[in-house]
Design a protein around this motif. Structure first.
Motif, PDB file in Angstrom:
ATOM      1  N   LEU A   1      -1.015   4.491   1.302  1.00  0.00           N
ATOM      2  CA  LEU A   1       0.179   4.694   0.822  1.00  0.00           C
ATOM      3  C   LEU A   1       0.774   3.100   0.993  1.00  0.00           C
ATOM      4  O   LEU A   1       0.572   2.597   1.802  1.00  0.00           O
ATOM      5  N   TYR A   2       1.226   2.697  -0.188  1.00  0.00           N
ATOM      6  CA  TYR A   2       1.848   1.473  -0.260  1.00  0.00           C
ATOM      7  C   TYR A   2       3.529   1.367  -0.064  1.00  0.00           C
ATOM      8  O   TYR A   2       4.165   2.418  -0.365  1.00  0.00           O
ATOM      9  N   ARG A   3       3.966   0.397   0.203  1.00  0.00           N
ATOM     10  CA  ARG A   3       5.301   0.267   0.459  1.00  0.00           C
ATOM     11  C   ARG A   3       6.084   0.078  -0.914  1.00  0.00           C
ATOM     12  O   ARG A   3       5.358  -0.397  -2.013  1.00  0.00           O
ATOM     13  N   ARG A   4       7.278   0.450  -0.853  1.00  0.00           N
ATOM     14  CA  ARG A   4       7.944   0.551  -2.245  1.00  0.00           C
ATOM     15  C   ARG A   4       8.214  -1.069  -2.632  1.00  0.00           C
ATOM     16  O   ARG A   4       8.292  -1.837  -1.931  1.00  0.00           O
ATOM     17  N   GLY A   5       8.540  -1.164  -4.118  1.00  0.00           N
ATOM     18  CA  GLY A   5       9.024  -2.237  -4.626  1.00  0.00           C
ATOM     19  C   GLY A   5       7.871  -3.285  -4.596  1.00  0.00           C
ATOM     20  O   GLY A   5       6.729  -3.102  -4.846  1.00  0.00           O
TER      21      GLY A   5
ATOM     22  N   GLY B   1       5.119  -3.340  -2.149  1.00  0.00           N
ATOM     23  CA  GLY B   1       4.066  -2.255  -2.488  1.00  0.00           C
ATOM     24  C   GLY B   1       3.012  -3.092  -3.688  1.00  0.00           C
ATOM     25  O   GLY B   1       1.983  -2.987  -3.725  1.00  0.00           O
ATOM     26  N   ARG B   2       3.735  -3.737  -4.499  1.00  0.00           N
ATOM     27  CA  ARG B   2       2.904  -4.211  -5.772  1.00  0.00           C
ATOM     28  C   ARG B   2       2.163  -5.478  -5.244  1.00  0.00           C
ATOM     29  O   ARG B   2       1.149  -5.991  -5.802  1.00  0.00           O
TER      30      ARG B   2
ATOM     31  N   ASN C   1       1.942   1.068   3.771  1.00  0.00           N
ATOM     32  CA  ASN C   1       3.285   1.783   4.397  1.00  0.00           C
ATOM     33  C   ASN C   1       2.423   2.435   5.658  1.00  0.00           C
ATOM     34  O   ASN C   1       2.127   3.733   5.606  1.00  0.00           O
TER      35      ASN C   1
END
Length: 255
Positions: free
Chosen positions: A107-111, A114-115, A120
């Motif tokens: 799971l990657y962080r938002r925004g 994350g890119r 996360n």
């Protein structure tokens, strides 16, 4: 009979002069627990590796929903909703339990973060705690490396990972082998709950009482071939052992 969710027909696999599978067959219906049993060397693990995409057969067919498929690897099987807990667990020992649960599905962080590839970790750890609680597994910290866990705890991490992501079928290869009595009970309860959600469970086990306690059907391999199939409620440990060893001339619902 309805079309099987997963089926193997006349599957052959040789390793040099060793015939691991010699025309093996297997059937799993949607929403059932089917146990795959056999003595050491019967070909159980090899068949599971073929059905889960880890090994390619030399001959024979694998069908999903009645359609022949050629699985290109474990990721292909996962995309089709098939998850596997192998005997060697396939864990990354230097990563923590939460990271192993999401291995390959991070799971990657938002925004922007994350890119840029920032994980996360908090969300993964929270989900891991819930997944382990469902199995009744108590870890002192989901953030410690898997290498520092006991054998039973490592087994539980692998089982929790499969349960968390399976959508159609889970292979469990000796899932309780390294567990204590209480944890074994939790795993068997989890198998029942997964089945009740409509997900098929293929259980590979040497523990005949456990097999009869949780399975709907039992399929028996001997010397690389399916030799019998039983309805679990209508068979016994003695009959299963007789089918495995060839000690019985007439084997109930013989394949």
């Amino acid at each position: 009979m309805p079309t099987p969710l997963l089926e193997a027909q006349e599957v052959v696999k040789h390793y040099g002069q060793v015939h691991a599978l010699d025309g093996a067959a297997f059937t799993a219906q949607a929403g059932e627990v089917v146990a795959l049993i056999g003595d050491n060397g019967a070909g159980k693990s090899t068949l599971v590796k073929i059905l889960s995409g880890a090994v390619a057969p030399d001959a024979g067919r694998v069908l999903i929903d009645g359609e022949p498929v050629r699985l290109s690897g474990p990721l292909d099987a996962q995309r089709r909703g098939l998850e596997t807990v192998y005997q060697d667990l396939a864990l990354a020992p230097d990563l923590d339990a939460a990271a192993n649960l999401y291995l390959g599905r991070e799971l990657y962080r938002r925004g922007l973060l994350g890119r840029l590839g920032f994980l996360n970790r908090a969300a993964m750890r929270e989900a891991a705690v819930e997944a382990f609680a469902e199995l009744g597994v108590s870890l002192r910290d989901v953030g410690v490396s898997v290498a520092s866990l006991s054998g039973g705890q490592r087994q539980s991490v692998a089982v929790a990972r499969a349960v968390a992501f399976a959508s159609r079928l889970i292979f469990l290869d000796e899932p309780t082998a390294a567990l204590g009595v209480v944890q074994r009970g939790h795993v068997l309860d989890t198998i029942r709950r997964v089945r009740d959600r409509g997900i098929t469970v293929v259980l590979i086990s040497h523990n005949m009482p456990e097999v009869l306690a949780v399975a709907d059907r039992v399929e028996v391999l001997r010397l690389g071939r399916r030799v019998a199939s039983f309805t679990a409620a209508r068979t016994s440990v003695d009959e299963l052992v007789g089918a495995m060893t060839g000690a019985l001339d007439t084997i109930g619902e013989a394949a």
